[in-house]
Design a protein around this motif. Sequence first.
Motif, PDB file in Angstrom:
ATOM      1  N   THR A   1       0.842  -1.188   0.000  1.00  0.00           N
ATOM      2  CA  THR A   1       0.000   0.000   0.000  1.00  0.00           C
ATOM      3  C   THR A   1       0.883   1.247   0.000  1.00  0.00           C
ATOM      4  N   ASP A   2       0.229   2.409   0.008  1.00  0.00           N
ATOM      5  CA  ASP A   2       0.964   3.673   0.094  1.00  0.00           C
ATOM      6  C   ASP A   2       1.682   3.846   1.421  1.00  0.00           C
ATOM      7  N   SER A   3       1.420   2.970   2.380  1.00  0.00           N
ATOM      8  CA  SER A   3       2.165   3.029   3.640  1.00  0.00           C
ATOM      9  C   SER A   3       3.665   2.952   3.407  1.00  0.00           C
ATOM     10  N   LYS A   4       4.083   2.283   2.340  1.00  0.00           N
ATOM     11  CA  LYS A   4       5.516   2.165   2.063  1.00  0.00           C
ATOM     12  C   LYS A   4       6.155   3.533   1.857  1.00  0.00           C
ATOM     13  N   ALA A   5       5.402   4.438   1.231  1.00  0.00           N
ATOM     14  CA  ALA A   5       5.921   5.788   1.031  1.00  0.00           C
ATOM     15  C   ALA A   5       5.903   6.581   2.322  1.00  0.00           C
ATOM     16  N   PHE A   6       4.788   6.547   3.031  1.00  0.00           N
ATOM     17  CA  PHE A   6       4.654   7.346   4.252  1.00  0.00           C
ATOM     18  C   PHE A   6       5.598   6.868   5.348  1.00  0.00           C
ATOM     19  N   HIS A   7       5.897   5.591   5.339  1.00  0.00           N
ATOM     20  CA  HIS A   7       6.817   5.003   6.320  1.00  0.00           C
ATOM     21  C   HIS A   7       8.200   5.660   6.244  1.00  0.00           C
ATOM     22  N   THR A   8       8.606   6.094   5.042  1.00  0.00           N
ATOM     23  CA  THR A   8       9.940   6.675   4.885  1.00  0.00           C
ATOM     24  C   THR A   8      10.060   8.027   5.584  1.00  0.00           C
ATOM     25  N   LEU A   9       8.937   8.630   5.934  1.00  0.00           N
ATOM     26  CA  LEU A   9       8.952   9.890   6.687  1.00  0.00           C
ATOM     27  C   LEU A   9       8.923   9.652   8.191  1.00  0.00           C
ATOM     28  N   GLY A  10       9.033   8.392   8.595  1.00  0.00           N
ATOM     29  CA  GLY A  10       8.990   8.070  10.016  1.00  0.00           C
ATOM     30  C   GLY A  10       7.586   7.944  10.573  1.00  0.00           C
ATOM     31  N   ILE A  11       6.608   7.856   9.682  1.00  0.00           N
ATOM     32  CA  ILE A  11       5.212   7.734  10.104  1.00  0.00           C
ATOM     33  C   ILE A  11       4.902   6.267  10.404  1.00  0.00           C
ATOM     34  N   ARG A  12       4.270   6.029  11.521  1.00  0.00           N
ATOM     35  CA  ARG A  12       3.876   4.666  11.920  1.00  0.00           C
ATOM     36  C   ARG A  12       2.540   4.344  11.257  1.00  0.00           C
ATOM     37  N   CYS A  13       2.516   3.308  10.441  1.00  0.00           N
ATOM     38  CA  CYS A  13       1.368   3.065   9.555  1.00  0.00           C
ATOM     39  C   CYS A  13       0.590   1.806   9.936  1.00  0.00           C
ATOM     40  N   PHE A  14      -0.746   1.920   9.859  1.00  0.00           N
ATOM     41  CA  PHE A  14      -1.648   0.801  10.118  1.00  0.00           C
ATOM     42  C   PHE A  14      -2.657   0.702   8.976  1.00  0.00           C
ATOM     43  N   GLY A  15      -3.105  -0.508   8.711  1.00  0.00           N
ATOM     44  CA  GLY A  15      -4.227  -0.716   7.803  1.00  0.00           C
ATOM     45  C   GLY A  15      -5.500  -0.826   8.615  1.00  0.00           C
ATOM     46  N   PHE A  16      -6.368   0.191   8.498  1.00  0.00           N
ATOM     47  CA  PHE A  16      -7.596   0.212   9.290  1.00  0.00           C
ATOM     48  C   PHE A  16      -8.685   0.889   8.471  1.00  0.00           C
ATOM     49  N   SER A  17      -9.401   0.081   7.706  1.00  0.00           N
ATOM     50  CA  SER A  17     -10.569   0.526   6.932  1.00  0.00           C
ATOM     51  C   SER A  17     -11.730  -0.360   7.375  1.00  0.00           C
ATOM     52  N   PRO A  18     -12.388  -0.017   8.479  1.00  0.00           N
ATOM     53  CA  PRO A  18     -13.271  -0.959   9.171  1.00  0.00           C
ATOM     54  C   PRO A  18     -14.515  -1.347   8.384  1.00  0.00           C
ATOM     55  N   LEU A  19     -14.767  -2.657   8.340  1.00  0.00           N
ATOM     56  CA  LEU A  19     -15.962  -3.221   7.711  1.00  0.00           C
ATOM     57  C   LEU A  19     -16.393  -4.447   8.506  1.00  0.00           C
ATOM     58  N   LYS A  20     -17.683  -4.545   8.810  1.00  0.00           N
ATOM     59  CA  LYS A  20     -18.234  -5.762   9.406  1.00  0.00           C
ATOM     60  C   LYS A  20     -18.861  -6.566   8.276  1.00  0.00           C
ATOM     61  N   LEU A  21     -18.274  -7.725   7.985  1.00  0.00           N
ATOM     62  CA  LEU A  21     -18.613  -8.482   6.785  1.00  0.00           C
ATOM     63  C   LEU A  21     -19.493  -9.692   7.098  1.00  0.00           C
ATOM     64  N   PRO A  22     -20.363 -10.078   6.159  1.00  0.00           N
ATOM     65  CA  PRO A  22     -21.132 -11.318   6.328  1.00  0.00           C
ATOM     66  C   PRO A  22     -20.172 -12.509   6.412  1.00  0.00           C
TER      67      PRO A  22
END
Length: 440
Positions: free
Chosen positions: A384-405
């Motif tokens: 994901t784009d986290s790879k780019a933001f990580h280089t700025l020292g940003i701590r990255c998480f994947g959190f796009s919440p969905l409650k799925l069947p």
Amino acid sequence: MTSDTTAQAQDEAVQLTSELIRIDTTNTGEPDTTVGERAAAEFVAGKLRAVGYETTLIESGAPGRSNVFARLSGADPDRGALLIHGHLDVVPADPTEWSVHPFSGAIQDGYIWGRGAVDMKDMVGMMLAVARRFKRDQVTPPRDLVFAFVADEEAGGALGAQWLVQNRPELFDGVTEAIGEVGGFSMTLADDLRAYMIEIAEKGIAWMRLRVRGRAGHGSMLHDDNAVTKLAAAVTRLGTHQFPLVVTDSVRTFLNALSELTGVEVDEDDLAGSVAKLGPFARIVGATLRDTANPTMLNAGYKANVIPSVAEAVVDCRVLPGREAAFERELDEILGPDVEREWITHLPSVETTFDGELVEAMSAAVVAEDPGGRTIPYVLSGGTDSKAFHTLGIRCFGFSPLKLPPDLDFPALFHGVDERVPVEAVRFGTRVLDRFLRNC
């Protein structure tokens, strides 16, 4: 009780997701045929400006590769800001294969249909709806929130997040943490128990071109130096090779959390068998136990009766954290000295830990909306784009919440035919995101 403005934000998220899907933002990987990012960015910027945001709309290295940024000031300006990011582009879709047109944004049978429904215009719709609600209701979050809607993620971000980080780092001033794709979706473990998988790490991306040279000649003659034959053999060796099982720290954290929730011990002598019990999610989790190298493209020749002097292939490699040097050694052994290789895209792995106040806020928001929900960390096999933001020292998480069947094969919908997201999942995700951003 759901307030009127909460209900409005949920309705908006559904409608915005549908409208965003209708904007064809197909990213072919080729600048001349990639479309729609400018139109989508202008749509997003207009929705934000309509409720009072000041927006920055910027092209990232090429005409039409457009991105939108908006910042909402928080109560404590001394705290690090939180980046909430989503990409506007989607992969191509062939309408002849779909039940509905992939850019219809149809809302039917309890789903929002279309390319990008799960990757990731649903999250973009939720981000936009919550951002608009906060501005309308004059909500002051605990800290600054930076909303970013970016281009070119589906081609590695060279004309999107990577360009922005390298050329406009001031857009991320003060940002210490980030959320985006791919995580926060539920995996049903029992009738009253769901694990919401939050991404804390992702494998490195290494798209590789292989090139084999031979002697050109006539297709009717005996020939012992055929580039196509040699390449085919090398690609077959690589495509059928199984890289060793490796349990990284992040994967071990996931397996331990899963065992704690289910009460079932994971047998490290039979990891593949243990993971297979996860059903559709086994494809995602299984790919985080080893490196992969999947051939995806072949190119050789220009006429049926001419043996070409050069043949090429493209291979999609995904490499576990800490495995880069060992992976390259293994490639050399598999391919041999006659195969030239070069990296087309080479982005490192990303990894953080599953702890801290932000993780606690994510967990609290999920449980408040789903008492049967529990958050667990996992490793993403993709990137994901986290790879780019990580280089700025940003701590990255994947959190796009969905409650799925429980019966939905969610992993198959990413880049798949008939991509769709449940309407109720988007409504749920909007509530969780709203709650989380008020307490982050």
